[in-house]
Design a protein around this motif. Structure first.
Motif, PDB file in Angstrom:
ATOM      1  N   LYS A   9       0.837  -1.192   0.000  1.00  0.00           N
ATOM      2  CA  LYS A   9       0.000   0.000   0.000  1.00  0.00           C
ATOM      3  C   LYS A   9       0.873   1.243   0.000  1.00  0.00           C
ATOM      4  O   LYS A   9       1.953   1.264   0.581  1.00  0.00           O
ATOM      5  N   ARG A  11       0.310   5.270   0.849  1.00  0.00           N
ATOM      6  CA  ARG A  11      -0.615   6.294   1.320  1.00  0.00           C
ATOM      7  C   ARG A  11      -0.330   7.583   0.570  1.00  0.00           C
ATOM      8  O   ARG A  11       0.780   8.098   0.580  1.00  0.00           O
ATOM      9  N   TRP A  12      -1.348   8.128  -0.083  1.00  0.00           N
ATOM     10  CA  TRP A  12      -1.200   9.371  -0.829  1.00  0.00           C
ATOM     11  C   TRP A  12      -1.117  10.527   0.151  1.00  0.00           C
ATOM     12  O   TRP A  12      -1.773  10.543   1.183  1.00  0.00           O
ATOM     13  N   HIS A  13      -0.271  11.485  -0.170  1.00  0.00           N
ATOM     14  CA  HIS A  13      -0.206  12.717   0.607  1.00  0.00           C
ATOM     15  C   HIS A  13       0.104  13.862  -0.348  1.00  0.00           C
ATOM     16  O   HIS A  13       0.442  13.656  -1.515  1.00  0.00           O
ATOM     17  N   GLY A  63       5.569   7.259   1.148  1.00  0.00           N
ATOM     18  CA  GLY A  63       4.162   6.867   1.229  1.00  0.00           C
ATOM     19  C   GLY A  63       3.989   5.407   1.602  1.00  0.00           C
ATOM     20  O   GLY A  63       3.048   5.046   2.320  1.00  0.00           O
ATOM     21  N   ALA A  67       2.271   4.083   5.055  1.00  0.00           N
ATOM     22  CA  ALA A  67       1.143   3.160   4.957  1.00  0.00           C
ATOM     23  C   ALA A  67       1.382   1.891   5.770  1.00  0.00           C
ATOM     24  O   ALA A  67       0.424   1.266   6.229  1.00  0.00           O
ATOM     25  N   ARG A  71      -1.880   2.620  12.566  1.00  0.00           N
ATOM     26  CA  ARG A  71      -2.458   3.846  13.106  1.00  0.00           C
ATOM     27  C   ARG A  71      -2.616   3.691  14.608  1.00  0.00           C
ATOM     28  O   ARG A  71      -2.847   2.602  15.111  1.00  0.00           O
TER      29      ARG A  71
END
Length: 94
Positions: A9, A11-13, A63, A67, A71
């Motif tokens: 994965k 993660r877009w930022h 990213g 990811a 969390r």
């Protein structure tokens, strides 16, 4: 393509816009260099394109690392008599 091939994965930022902007600027410089015949500007712009690719790879790997981090889980608050407001405590005892 990388997330699909590697099954990792990403993660877009908002940092993904930096390589996009850099690519557009360096390509514009290469076009201007070709129109003006400036070898040195074209060479510098080509180096900028290479740096842009490196920046993009760094952004993708960042990213991927973000990811992979779990969390933080927000734990449920435990209500004990020490942290309950006095008027609520009186209501509970009634």
């Amino acid at each position: 393509i990388l997330p699909a091939v590697s099954k990792l994965k990403v993660r877009w930022h908002a940092g993904f816009y930096a390589p996009l902007l850099s690519l557009h600027v360096t390509l514009l410089l290469r076009v201007l260099a070709a129109l003006t015949g400036s070898f040195y500007l074209r060479q510098d712009a080509a180096l900028g394109n290479a740096a842009t690719i490196a920046l993009f790879l760094l952004t993708v790997f960042t990213g991927m690392i973000v990811a992979c981090k779990p969390r933080r889980e927000i734990s449920a608050r435990t209500h004990s008599s020490s942290n309950v407001e006095p008027h609520r405590e009186a209501h509970r005892n009634a």
